[in-house]
Each structure stands twice: as structure tokens, then as C-alpha cells.
Design an enzyme around this catalytic site. Structure first.
Site, PDB file in Angstrom:
ATOM      1  N   GLY A 164      11.551   9.524  -0.577  1.00  0.00           N
ATOM      2  CA  GLY A 164      10.715   9.727   0.644  1.00  0.00           C
ATOM      3  C   GLY A 164      10.915   8.684   1.555  1.00  0.00           C
ATOM      4  CB  SER A 165       9.169   7.363   4.550  1.00  0.00           C
ATOM      5  OG  SER A 165       7.884   7.724   3.916  1.00  0.00           O
ATOM      6  CB  ILE A 166       8.228   4.414   0.046  1.00  0.00           C
ATOM      7  CG1 ILE A 166       6.843   4.512   0.692  1.00  0.00           C
ATOM      8  CG2 ILE A 166       8.405   3.168  -0.806  1.00  0.00           C
ATOM      9  CD1 ILE A 166       5.543   4.473   0.236  1.00  0.00           C
ATOM     10  CB  SER A 185      13.905  13.260  -4.913  1.00  0.00           C
ATOM     11  OG  SER A 185      15.031  13.917  -4.389  1.00  0.00           O
ATOM     12  NE  ARG A 186       7.720  17.651  -5.689  1.00  0.00           N
ATOM     13  CZ  ARG A 186       7.233  16.765  -4.633  1.00  0.00           C
ATOM     14  NH1 ARG A 186       7.764  16.520  -3.473  1.00  0.00           N
ATOM     15  NH2 ARG A 186       6.188  16.095  -4.992  1.00  0.00           N
ATOM     16  N   GLY A 242       4.536   2.993  -7.073  1.00  0.00           N
ATOM     17  CA  GLY A 242       4.030   4.274  -6.745  1.00  0.00           C
ATOM     18  C   GLY A 242       2.748   4.313  -7.539  1.00  0.00           C
ATOM     19  NE  ARG A 243      -1.675   6.389  -6.432  1.00  0.00           N
ATOM     20  CZ  ARG A 243      -1.434   5.905  -5.111  1.00  0.00           C
ATOM     21  NH1 ARG A 243      -0.544   4.827  -5.227  1.00  0.00           N
ATOM     22  NH2 ARG A 243      -2.048   6.258  -3.900  1.00  0.00           N
ATOM     23  CD  GLU A 272      -4.226   0.471  -9.891  1.00  0.00           C
ATOM     24  OE1 GLU A 272      -4.739   0.687  -8.653  1.00  0.00           O
ATOM     25  OE2 GLU A 272      -2.755   0.884  -9.854  1.00  0.00           O
ATOM     26  CG  HIS A 290      -2.806  -0.246  -5.937  1.00  0.00           C
ATOM     27  ND1 HIS A 290      -3.110   0.866  -6.671  1.00  0.00           N
ATOM     28  CD2 HIS A 290      -1.887   0.115  -4.755  1.00  0.00           C
ATOM     29  CE1 HIS A 290      -2.686   1.922  -5.896  1.00  0.00           C
ATOM     30  NE2 HIS A 290      -1.962   1.538  -4.750  1.00  0.00           N
ATOM     31  CB  ALA A 292       3.162  -2.453  -2.840  1.00  0.00           C
TER      32      ALA A 292
HETATM   33  O1  LIG Z   1      -1.020   2.966  -3.081  1.00  0.00           O
HETATM   34  C1  LIG Z   1      -1.085   2.979  -1.617  1.00  0.00           C
HETATM   35  C2  LIG Z   1      -1.008   4.167  -1.253  1.00  0.00           C
HETATM   36  O2  LIG Z   1      -0.874   5.453  -1.790  1.00  0.00           O
HETATM   37  O3  LIG Z   1      -1.158   4.374  -0.162  1.00  0.00           O
END
Ligand SMILES: O=CC(=O)O
Length: 326
Positions: A164-166, A185-186, A242-243, A272, A290, A292
């Protein structure tokens, strides 16, 4: 307060936030919208919501405050959720879809900073910047002599998970460093010039580095598992912005401790703010809390995007950052 502004005809926007979270954009939003903040009220949240439920068409979700099906059932007139985050895994997307509620997110506002952070973690892991800093500060240089060599970024094969954009900002940066890029990606993106792998294990098998910038969903939960890490191999590096739950974290710790992958740069974790203690003594692992996406500049961009999405919604114009729900 509500009564006064109802008269002024400002569109209503319900704030949804954990009490600990501030709303940095309050001053920018309040000239244009009536912000209904349960924290300003003495009422318990459920009675506050029941008073305003039928008038609220737009909700502004601050941070990662969860939006459950229970919350949604209290807001029968809701049409829009403006998320102040890139990830929307704290929102019950299927229930939003069922109710016809649109969601916007903040990926476009955060993409450049998130990508910079991914590259920073990667260079840190490869060139051992953080452990070298500890080496110098700890007085080891005069005693132990030369510090071990790190490895070069240019020429590495980078697999980006989530384009995606990131992810596309990450690719732009790493192309400039001389890396070759592939992605998962998907679905394949016709406008993207890089090799596409439909399967993340295949992407790992053809990469030196995996960078995770996809959203967390039922399908992507623990997608980076034992098999994928084995395919990435002993020298492989994982960067996660990401997560945390995209990776089977227990398995990752095992792979790192046993030297079955080369290193990791992690901004996100499964539980977290708890981070597996085993990682603390590994010099091939760089950790950040967390952070970024967060810079003063990205916060400004978030405020602009939030205003733009709310203004578009209330004037029946296209939303700026609509999330596709699959
Ligand atoms: O982790 C950061 C966000 O989802 O904005």
C-alpha cells in the site's frame, strides 16, 4: 454545550478515545465541527452515547481505541469512522461493512515516516549501528579492538509484504539504495514494476530481507511462521513496522535465539508494551517502541487528512483515504 452548537448547525463528530489519549487536532477541528467528547460529560459512556446516538453520522477514532460491534450497535446513524491510524485492526471491519459504515485511515499521512523508520531499522540491523554505539559507550573499543563488520544494504533482495502507500514508499527508498524489490499483497498491482509473489513463503525464499507493512487481519495473523522464516534462511532479516501479530512472535524469538535467521528490526510486538526479554541481549535485533509513523510532521499531515475527510463527508464529496474492506 451540545445544544448551543446544534443551533449553530455545525456537523457533529463523535470522539472515540481512551481517556489517556489527547486529541492534538481539537483546535483545528472545532471551528468546523461540533466535537462530542464523552470525556467532557459526567454521564457514563453508554448513556452519553444514547443521548446523541441518532444524531451522530461521523466518529473520529483517536489512536487505537477499539471499536467493537457493541460500540457500533449504540450508534445506529453512524456512516463514517475516521481512524487516526494507518492500521484499523482495532475496528470491527466486518460489522462496519454489514452496517454500510465507511472507514478512512491515516496511511497516506504516515507513509513517508513509516518507510523512513523501516529503512532505519534495516540499516541498523545490517550495519549494527545500535550495538556499535553500545560498544563505544561501554568502553569496549580500546579493550576489544575492531568491531565486527556489518553487511551492505545495496544489492540485497528485499521482499515487501503489503504494498500500500507505506510499502511503496519503502520500495522507493530501497531502489535508491540499489536493492532489488519483490512484493506480496492481496493481489498483483498492475502498475507496480516489481516481481509479485502470491505466497509469502515464496517471497521469503527469494528474499534476503522481508519488510512487513501490511495490515493485520484474520488472514495475515501469524503469516510469518516457522515455514516462512525457514524459507527466509539463516542470513535473512525481518523488519516489522506493521503489527506484532503478523509474526508468530514465540517462533521468531526461537529462530533468533537459535541463530536460524540473521536478525530483526521490530517496531511492533504481539503484547505491547511487553517485549520478549530474550531479545534484549541479541545484538542482531533492533527494537523500537511502536513509533515508526510518529513525527511532528506526520501529526500535522494527520490533522490535514482528518479535516479533509470530515469536510468531504459532510459535503458529499469523495473521501480522501477510504479503506477497502474485503
Ligand atoms: O501503527 C501505527 C498506525 O497504525 O498508525
Amino acid at each position: 454545550m451540545a445544544a448551543k452548537q446544534y443551533q449553530e448547525n455545525l456537523p457533529l463528530v463523535l470522539l472515540h478515545r481512551l481517556p489517556s489519549l489527547n486529541l492534538p487536532h481539537r483546535n483545528r477541528l472545532s471551528p468546523h465541527f461540533l466535537l462530542l467528547d464523552p470525556a467532557d460529560s459526567q454521564e457514563p459512556i453508554s448513556s452519553f452515547l444514547s443521548i446523541h446516538a441518532n444524531s451522530v453520522r461521523a466518529l473520529l477514532c483517536v489512536g487505537y481505541t477499539p471499536i467493537t460491534s457493541e460500540t457500533l450497535s449504540l450508534l445506529p446513524s453512524l456512516e463514517l469512522i475516521v481512524a487516526g491510524s494507518a492500521g484499523v485492526d482495532h475496528i470491527d471491519l466486518q460489522e462496519c461493512h454489514r452496517r454500510g459504515i465507511n472507514i478512512t485511515n491515516a496511511s497516506v499521512a504516515f507513509a513517508e515516516d513509516a518507510a523512513d523508520h523501516a529503512v532505519a531499522l534495516l540499516i541498523d540491523v545490517l550495519r549494527r549501528v545500535s550495538p556499535a554505539d553500545r560498544f563505544v559507550r561501554g568502553g569496549s573499543w580500546p579493550v576489544m579492538g575492531d568491531y565486527p563488520l556489518g553487511s551492505k544494504l545495496g544489492g540485497k533482495r528485499v521482499g515487501i509484504v503489503g504494498f500500500g502507500s507505506i510499502g511503496s514508499e519503502v520500495a522507493k527508498r530501497l531502489v535508491a539504495f540499489g536493492c532489488s524489490i519483490a512484493y506480496n499483497s492481496r493481489r498483483r498491482k498492475p502498475s507496480v514494476p516489481f516481481t509479485y509473489y502470491a505466497n509469502v513463503g515464496d517471497l521469503a525464499a527469494h528474499s534476503d530481507i522481508l519488510i512487513l507493512s501490511c495490515s493485520l487481519t484474520e488472514e495475515t495473523h501469524h503469516m510469518i511462521n516457522e515455514d516462512v522464516m525457514t524459507s527466509l534462511g539463516k542470513e535473512g532479516v525481518i523488519i516489522n513496522i506493521g503489527r506484532g501479530s503478523l509474526i508468530d512472535e514465540k517462533e521468531l524469538v526461537k529462530f533468533l535465539v537459535q541463530g536460524k535467521i540473521g536478525g530483526a528490526g521490530l517496531d511492533v510486538f504481539e503484547n505491547e508494551p511487553d517485549v520478549p526479554k530474550e531479545l534484549f541481549c541479541l545484538d542482531n535485533v533492533v527494537l523500537s517502541p511502536h513509533r515508526a509513523v510518529f513525527t511532528p510532521e506526520s501529526m500535522e499531515a494527520l490533522i490535514d487528512l482528518t479535516c479533509a475527510n470530515l469536510k468531504a463527508f459532510f459535503s458529499n464529496e469523495p473521501l480522501q483515504s477510504l479503506v477497502q474492506i474485503y
